[in-house]
Design an enzyme around this catalytic site. Structure first.
Site, PDB file in Angstrom:
ATOM      1  N   GLU A 309     -25.377  28.473  17.762  1.00  0.00           N
ATOM      2  CA  GLU A 309     -24.877  29.697  18.404  1.00  0.00           C
ATOM      3  C   GLU A 309     -26.014  30.546  18.969  1.00  0.00           C
ATOM      4  O   GLU A 309     -26.057  31.761  18.814  1.00  0.00           O
ATOM      5  CB  GLU A 309     -24.025  30.504  17.410  1.00  0.00           C
ATOM      6  CG  GLU A 309     -22.798  29.733  16.945  1.00  0.00           C
ATOM      7  CD  GLU A 309     -21.837  30.520  16.060  1.00  0.00           C
ATOM      8  OE1 GLU A 309     -22.279  31.457  15.373  1.00  0.00           O
ATOM      9  OE2 GLU A 309     -20.633  30.179  16.062  1.00  0.00           O
ATOM     10  N   ASP A 388     -14.911  26.197  10.644  1.00  0.00           N
ATOM     11  CA  ASP A 388     -15.489  27.530  10.461  1.00  0.00           C
ATOM     12  C   ASP A 388     -14.628  28.423   9.575  1.00  0.00           C
ATOM     13  O   ASP A 388     -13.969  29.340  10.075  1.00  0.00           O
ATOM     14  CB  ASP A 388     -15.684  28.181  11.844  1.00  0.00           C
ATOM     15  CG  ASP A 388     -16.589  29.404  11.780  1.00  0.00           C
ATOM     16  OD1 ASP A 388     -17.103  29.693  10.697  1.00  0.00           O
ATOM     17  OD2 ASP A 388     -16.777  30.057  12.824  1.00  0.00           O
ATOM     18  N   GLU A 416     -13.407  37.095   7.289  1.00  0.00           N
ATOM     19  CA  GLU A 416     -13.388  37.015   8.752  1.00  0.00           C
ATOM     20  C   GLU A 416     -12.071  36.451   9.279  1.00  0.00           C
ATOM     21  O   GLU A 416     -11.468  37.021  10.193  1.00  0.00           O
ATOM     22  CB  GLU A 416     -14.571  36.156   9.229  1.00  0.00           C
ATOM     23  CG  GLU A 416     -14.582  35.950  10.731  1.00  0.00           C
ATOM     24  CD  GLU A 416     -15.783  35.150  11.229  1.00  0.00           C
ATOM     25  OE1 GLU A 416     -16.616  34.728  10.403  1.00  0.00           O
ATOM     26  OE2 GLU A 416     -15.877  34.962  12.458  1.00  0.00           O
TER      27      GLU A 416
HETATM   28  C1  GCV Z   1     -23.312  34.888  11.544  1.00  0.00           C
HETATM   29  C2  GCV Z   1     -18.933  32.260  12.876  1.00  0.00           C
HETATM   30  C3  GCV Z   1     -18.931  33.765  12.934  1.00  0.00           C
HETATM   31  C4  GCV Z   1     -20.301  34.305  13.300  1.00  0.00           C
HETATM   32  C5  GCV Z   1     -21.326  33.773  12.294  1.00  0.00           C
HETATM   33  C6  GCV Z   1     -21.268  32.255  12.308  1.00  0.00           C
HETATM   34  C7  GCV Z   1     -22.201  31.633  11.287  1.00  0.00           C
HETATM   35  O1  GCV Z   1     -19.103  31.728  14.137  1.00  0.00           O
HETATM   36  O2  GCV Z   1     -17.941  34.205  13.824  1.00  0.00           O
HETATM   37  O3  GCV Z   1     -20.242  35.701  13.292  1.00  0.00           O
HETATM   38  O4  GCV Z   1     -22.613  34.236  12.580  1.00  0.00           O
HETATM   39  O5  GCV Z   1     -19.968  31.815  12.022  1.00  0.00           O
HETATM   40  O6  GCV Z   1     -21.711  31.202  10.265  1.00  0.00           O
HETATM   41  O7  GCV Z   1     -23.398  31.570  11.523  1.00  0.00           O
END
Ligand code: GCV
Length: 704
Positions: A309, A388, A416
């Site tokens: 990411e 995720d 989340e």
């Molecule tokens: C910290 C998901 C979340 C992100 C997070 C990522 C991760 O994509 O939406 O906010 O980033 O996981 O675990 O690194």
């Protein structure tokens, strides 16, 4: 009646007091009314002494510290090897502890954190080899309340199943323009940081350490895995800020870790490269790490999100994840530190038109070929599922495919995708199911065994924290139970989540401070026990995942990610829904499992209902094992889920006047929002699938 729910704040502060969570003074009543001898020395023994002294000062008990003798005591907390005490009753209790230990076999070892509890005559003894064991023993006694002094109580030995029990904070030091102070944080600001600076509330951090220790957690990382410029500096210029936190948490046995950027040699060191094979880069990491240990001698190590990411990583230099992790491990090894290297690596620039790329496959494809190449102080940290942190996912196949690597399982306590601490969603039953899962098939090793590792050298359990500067720590007061449960399951993954919830309830709502403890306990169980399944019922069906509002991930957004680059699709059309991940006709993800599960998941006929749409694209009229069709299941579960929330709300109302009014009000408020949001989910999901399929609800309920 006393309602001692809040901890005391120093006098003269106008700040509202902070909720005591599972350590209200009242939880210490049984201990504090007794005569206690603490025997031994060390930083954590001082913590034990301090805890006992405060409890005794409040409830009229007495406390002695060795070398006192010739006193009558009810409880002795003693380090083995601290020397004998010329007190026959105490020595008899200690001897009972020793005898019990010998009976447990394996040389009577307790390790760094274990303890034994035994009774002799009128005395309860808690005996440990090391100060941390004594601290965990003390919190065990607190949990037991009066039962700790039951003459009939048989001896018990406790040792953590997992040596590493860690929380990752996704806290930013500087406020991120999109993610804010805490990424995916639903409990106010950060306990550690505030607008670019340390928050400075060390008393609060200490209180946090105390709560964590009482749950079993022994490590935390203090900044987000997405590391921006300000956060990168924690490794060097702002190391003092980290050392300050470490100093405050040390008395509770909690080691501090840091998330670092792989590009640190460039962004902090001024080098032209961060290539892990470059000698100057290796030297830079070695020097930076040495410096960290000079300031924080018990520093835990680094947490790294690399090539994920948008975070930098070894791919830039044509290197792989083993090369990247090993350069950091090499720097940490002389000091006893570890690297937690995350396996959350996938292509986040996918083309939704391309159905051959499957995000679920990515961690396995990247990491499994590297098995055996990581240094021994690298822990590859794997999200529990292949995508995720969804409400329902299969267990990640990576966890069964890297026998020569230390693996940690990563959970998400911050909600989340499970209601963002606005919805009650008690995750204990879900985590317990995951940890008990046998990836090699029935009767084989479990996921908890993988995290434990051979000779207890596994990577342990890690979770993304759900705490913040909120008065209740977690926004939703009932979300405290998720944090508590995580710690307890990390200590012992075989614990029954319902029994853990009982513990949490009786600590947080002590029976002696509650008008009708039976009603409170029963109601909380009724609301929380099945709340994860309730949440699942009114959100994305049958394991298909996502369907959340893009960006903030709260509330329904059924097609929100369908035509994006993120690789999280459900492929609903007029005929059917789900992702074909079979080997025969799909992405082949199902074949990443060991044979037993590869076969089960391969066919819609054998795939468990709750994961059907994760593994298969099926027609709406496909009949589930439950006997219902997929479309009717979607309608039924969505109507049922909302009804269950309505029942939760009514049940909560029966506690009005029974518990702390501030807790009551906060939960009541959140249940109203849960009701609104669940209704929104129900109506959007049902309407969406009715419009796609044209199949009416066989019970004729309202669909828009
Ligand atoms: C910290 C998901 C979340 C992100 C997070 C990522 C991760 O994509 O939406 O906010 O980033 O996981 O675990 O690194």
């Amino acid at each position: 009646m006393e309602q001692l729910v809040f901890v005391e704040e120093p006098e003269g502060t106008d700040e509202p007091r902070v909720h005591a969570a599972w350590l209200p003074p009242e939880a210490f009543r049984a201990l504090g009314a007794r005569r206690v001898l603490v025997h031994g020395h060390g930083l954590l023994v001082d913590t034990v002494l301090d805890e006992v002294s405060r409890a005794c000062a409040r409830y009229g008990g007495r406390v002695w510290h060795s070398p006192s003798w010739d006193v009558d005591v009810d409880l002795v907390l003693a380090l083995r090897g601290a020397g004998e005490l010329p007190n026959p009753a105490v020595e008899a209790a200690r001897a009972a502890g020793e005898a019990a230990l010998a009976e447990f076999g394996d040389g009577g070892t307790l390790g760094d954190e274990g303890f034994v509890l035994a009774r002799a005559g009128e005395v309860t003894a808690v005996v440990a080899d090391a100060p941390a064991g004594l601290l965990y023993g003390l919190f065990h006694v607190v949990r037991l309340c009066a039962a700790a002094y039951d003459p009939a109580r048989p001896p018990e030995r406790h040792r953590p199943a997992l040596r590493r029990r860690m929380l990752n904070h996704w806290d930013n030091v500087a406020v991120h323009p999109v993610m804010g102070q805490v990424e995916r944080g639903y409990a106010g600001g950060s306990i550690f940081w505030h607008r670019g600076r340390p928050r400075g509330d060390l008393a609060r951090i200490r209180e946090y350490g105390r709560l964590l220790a009482a749950s079993g957690v022994n490590a935390i990382s203090v900044n987000n895995v997405n590391v921006a410029r300000t956060e990168a500096l924690l490794l060097t210029d702002r190391l003092g800020d980290v050392a300050e936190i470490a100093d405050v948490l040390r008395p509770y046995g909690i080691r501090v870790h840091l998330s670092i950027t792989f590009a640190a040699p460039v962004v902090l060191g001024g080098l032209s490269t961060a290539d892990p094979m470059d000698e100057a880069v290796r030297a830079w990491w070695a020097a930076a790490t040495r410096n960290v240990y000079e300031r924080i001698p018990d520093f835990g190590g680094y947490v790294v999100k690399a090539d994920s990411e948008g975070q930098p990583g070894p791919f830039t230099y044509g290197r792989d994840h083993a090369d990247g992790a090993n350069v950091l491990a090499e720097a940490l090894a002389p000091h006893g530190g570890v690297v937690h290297w995350r396996a959350f690596v996938y292509n986040h620039h996918q083309d939704w038109r391309d159905r051959s790329t499957d995000r679920a496959r990515a961690a396995y494809d990247h990491f499994v070929p590297l098995d055996g190449r990581f240094r021994t102080n690298v822990i590859v940290q794997v999200k529990f599922g292949p995508v995720d942190f969804q409400t329902r996912e299969p267990v990640s196949p990576v966890l069964a495919a890297m026998p020569a690597t230390r693996l940690a399982v990563e959970l998400q306590v911050t909600q989340e995708y499970t209601g963002q601490q606005r919805h009650v969603c008690h995750l204990g039953p879900w985590w317990s199911e995951l940890l008990r899962f046998e990836p090699w098939g029935p009767g084989g090793r479990t996921i908890a065994d993988v995290a434990t590792g051979e000779a207890e050298a596994g990577g342990g359990l890690v979770a993304v924290a759900n705490t913040g500067a909120d008065l209740f720590w977690t926004g939703h007061p009932l979300a405290q139970a998720n944090l508590y449960t995580f710690g307890r399951l990390a200590w012992d993954p075989r614990l029954d989540p319902s029994a853990i919830l009982d513990e949490w309830i009786s600590l947080t709502f002590p029976p002696s401070a509650t008008a009708d403890p039976e009603l409170v306990g029963r109601t909380l169980h009724e609301i929380m026990d099945d709340s994860w399944r309730t949440y699942e019922r009114y959100t994305a069906p049958l394991g298909v995942g996502f369907m959340v509002h893009p960006g903030d991930h709260y509330g329904p957004g059924i097609d929100g990610y369908e035509y994006t680059r993120w690789g999280t699709y459900h492929f609903a059309d007029r005929d059917g829904v789900g992702v074909d991940r079979s080997r025969a006709s799909g992405t082949g993800f199902a074949a990443q499992y060991p044979p037993y599960w590869a076969q089960v998941y391969e066919s819609p006929d054998s795939c468990p209902d709750e994961l059907l749409l994760f593994f298969h694209h099926v027609p709406y009229q496909h009949v589930l094992h439950s006997g219902s069709t997929v479309i009717q299941h979607i309608y039924d579960t969505h109507f049922a889920g909302v009804e269950e929330v309505a029942v939760m709300r009514r049940r909560w109302q029966t506690l009005n006047g029974m518990i702390d009014p501030a807790v009551y009000e906060r939960v009541a408020e959140r249940l109203d929002e849960q009701m609104r949001s669940a209704t929104e989910w129900r109506d959007q999901v049902n309407t969406y699938f009715f419009r796609k399929s044209g199949v009416p609800d066989e019970r004729g309920r309202v669909i828009y």
